[in-house]
Design a protein around this motif. Structure first.
Motif: not given
Ligand code: 0L1
Ligand code: MG
Length: 259
Positions: A59, A61, A67, A103, A136, A147, A152, A157-158
């Protein structure tokens, strides 16, 4: 200070296992470099695979400028998608998560391997069998989703869960830059975007990921799913929350939060 990658991987894995938010790593060490952060992420994946999980994809992010600006960075982050994170019934198991958010994602299903370092957006389209819509579920293991960039990265990446839509398009049948997405949470539209919100072209994002992996002697494999990143803000996913991503050409995908 030497960073013990295995120690911090265990730290993040226990946080996920125990559904306990933890302090960011950068609050506890003098410095966490990008290389160390990806090494922690790799150790975390190795531990997950050691428990019997399998790798289902990768993935990106932070591929939207919005963002990136929020985090004060100008590059995406890369992570892994374990098989156990794929939701097949549309239900996000809140009892297994800490403080999830959801998201919309464009998801590339690869028909061929993609090995960097010189992969282009065209190569990505050639190697992709289908592009599908997805949602996701991200779930930072850190307190209050707070963070730095390297934190992250270390935390994969969460990544937490993902729902993949049933309807797809062959990658060259639809212009992915103008493909639209409306994200709706409990009946309220919370964001709209086109594919171009992902650094101008979602296929170019996937190329960045293939080239990032190429630098480390890794590749994207045939059969994997690859999330290109979210073009709208992530929204909290609580008990009973129903989030739907409606895509032009790709149908709709829904996730519901349930304890
Ligand atoms: O999938 C993502 O876009 C996560 C990116 C890291 C930042 C977040 O956790 O929002
Ligand atoms: Mg995402």
């Amino acid at each position: 200070m030497t960073i013990d990658h295995g120690y911090w991987a265990d730290y993040l894995l226990s946080a996920a296992d125990e559904r306990k938010e933890v302090q960011a790593i950068t609050k506890q060490v003098d410095e966490l470099s990008t290389d160390d952060a990806y090494a922690i992420q790799a150790a975390l994946l190795e531990k997950q695979l050691g428990r019997g999980d399998a790798l289902a994809g990768a993935k990106l992010g932070l591929t939207s400028r919005a963002k990136q600006e929020q985090m004060g960075v100008d590059e995406p982050v890369y992570g892994w998608v374990p098989k156990s994170s794929i939701i097949t019934d549309g239900v996000a198991p809140l009892g297994e998560l800490i403080h999830p958010r959801c998201e919309p994602e464009l998801v590339f299903i690869l028909g061929e391997d993609l090995a960097g370092p010189a992969v282009t957006a065209d190569d990505v389209l050639d190697a992709t069998s289908t592009v599908v819509g997805g949602i996701e579920v991200i779930d930072s293991r850190y307190e209050a989703f707070s963070f730095t960039l390297t934190d992250v990265i270390a935390d994969n990446t969460s990544a937490a869960r993902v729902v993949i839509g049933d309807d797809g398009t062959a990658p060259r049948d639809t212009d992915l830059t103008t493909l639209g997405c409306v994200f709706e949470v409990d009946g309220e539209i919370t964001g709209t975007a086109t594919g171009a919100a992902l650094l101008g072209d979602p296929a170019a994002c996937v190329a960045l990921l293939a080239n990032h992996l190429g630098k480390h002697g890794q590749k994207l494999s045939a059969g994997w799913l690859v999330m290109a990143g979210a073009a709208t803000d992530a929204r909290p996913l609580a008990e009973g929350t129903m989030a739907t991503a409606r895509y032009s050409h790709l149908g709709s995908v829904t996730v519901t939060g349930k304890a």
